[in-house]
Design an enzyme around this catalytic site. Structure first.
Site, short mmCIF file in Angstrom:
data_model
loop_
_atom_site.label_atom_id
_atom_site.label_comp_id
_atom_site.label_asym_id
_atom_site.label_seq_id
_atom_site.Cartn_x
_atom_site.Cartn_y
_atom_site.Cartn_z
N ASP A 11 -37.60 -90.92 -45.92
CA ASP A 11 -37.28 -90.14 -44.73
C ASP A 11 -36.10 -90.84 -44.04
O ASP A 11 -35.90 -92.04 -44.21
CB ASP A 11 -38.52 -90.12 -43.83
CG ASP A 11 -38.21 -89.60 -42.46
OD1 ASP A 11 -37.69 -88.48 -42.36
OD2 ASP A 11 -38.48 -90.32 -41.47
N ASP A 13 -34.86 -90.32 -40.34
CA ASP A 13 -34.99 -90.68 -38.92
C ASP A 13 -36.32 -91.37 -38.64
O ASP A 13 -37.39 -90.82 -38.91
CB ASP A 13 -34.85 -89.43 -38.05
CG ASP A 13 -33.51 -88.75 -38.26
OD1 ASP A 13 -32.50 -89.46 -38.43
OD2 ASP A 13 -33.47 -87.50 -38.28
N ARG A 99 -38.84 -77.67 -45.86
CA ARG A 99 -39.15 -78.49 -44.69
C ARG A 99 -40.46 -79.25 -44.88
O ARG A 99 -41.52 -78.65 -45.11
CB ARG A 99 -39.22 -77.60 -43.44
CG ARG A 99 -39.54 -78.37 -42.15
CD ARG A 99 -39.54 -77.47 -40.94
NE ARG A 99 -40.14 -78.13 -39.80
CZ ARG A 99 -39.51 -79.02 -39.02
NH1 ARG A 99 -38.27 -79.36 -39.26
NH2 ARG A 99 -40.14 -79.59 -38.01
MG LIG Z 1 -39.02 -89.58 -39.52
ZN LIG Z 2 -35.94 -75.88 -45.33
#
Ligand SMILES: [Mg+2]
Ligand SMILES: [Zn+2]
Length: 171
Positions: A11, A13, A99
């Site tokens: 990941d 952030d 997502r």
């Molecule tokens: Mg994160």
């Molecule tokens: Zn997406």
């Protein structure tokens, strides 16, 4: 965890860099403690690396793709090159397949690297990262921050206090 891994996905952030919500400014990119050393060591050991990141700021109209690309370029200036970048630009309401917690970014990253999800570790800071890894058949590792919810920590199959601990898990 005594499994060998071919790749480690991250990941962005709150995991590789400090979380600055909807940041479009490369000058505000600051690595998390241990990130630089970990990436260097993973590359030394021949382990592939990639980034899987939700950037809904694009879909929300708060960020442009150009800004996100500039921030990502700054991440590579500071941490070195990654084998693949997989970015979800969508608004959560779009219901896309990429997502996180959906597994789309993880599948795409593994395909781009030519590795099996089963031999891929995904390091993240929230439950959506863990869920995306699990849904893809990859192994999740949660490295909590101050904003990670306690139940997310409790439910994660593997946790580590910081990025310094990751190298030992993949070797
Ligand atoms: Mg994160
Ligand atoms: Zn997406």
């Amino acid at each position: 965890m005594d499994q060998a891994f071919d790749a480690v996905l991250f990941d962005r952030d709150g995991t590789l860099i400090q979380d600055v919500p909807y940041n479009g400014d490369p000058s505000r990119v600051a690595p998390m403690p241990g990130a630089r050393e970990l990436l260097r060591d993973l590359r030394t050991h021949g382990i592939r690396t990639g980034v899987v990141t939700n950037q809904s700021g694009i879909g929300r109209g708060l960020l442009t793709e150009t800004q996100v690309a500039a921030v990502n370029a700054r991440v590579e200036e500071l941490l070195g090159r990654f084998g693949t970048w997989q970015v979800c630009p969508h608004h959560p309401a779009e219901g896309c397949a990429c997502r996180k917690p959906a597994p789309g970014l993880v599948f795409a990253a593994c395909a781009a690297l030519g590795v099996s999800p089963q031999r891929t570790l995904l390091v993240g800071d929230i439950g959506a990262d863990v869920a995306a890894a699990s849904a893809a058949g990859a192994v999740p590792l949660l490295v909590p921050t101050a904003v990670t919810r306690p139940e997310e920590v409790e439910q994660a199959p593997h946790t580590a206090p910081d990025l310094h601990a990751v190298l030992e898990m993949v070797r």
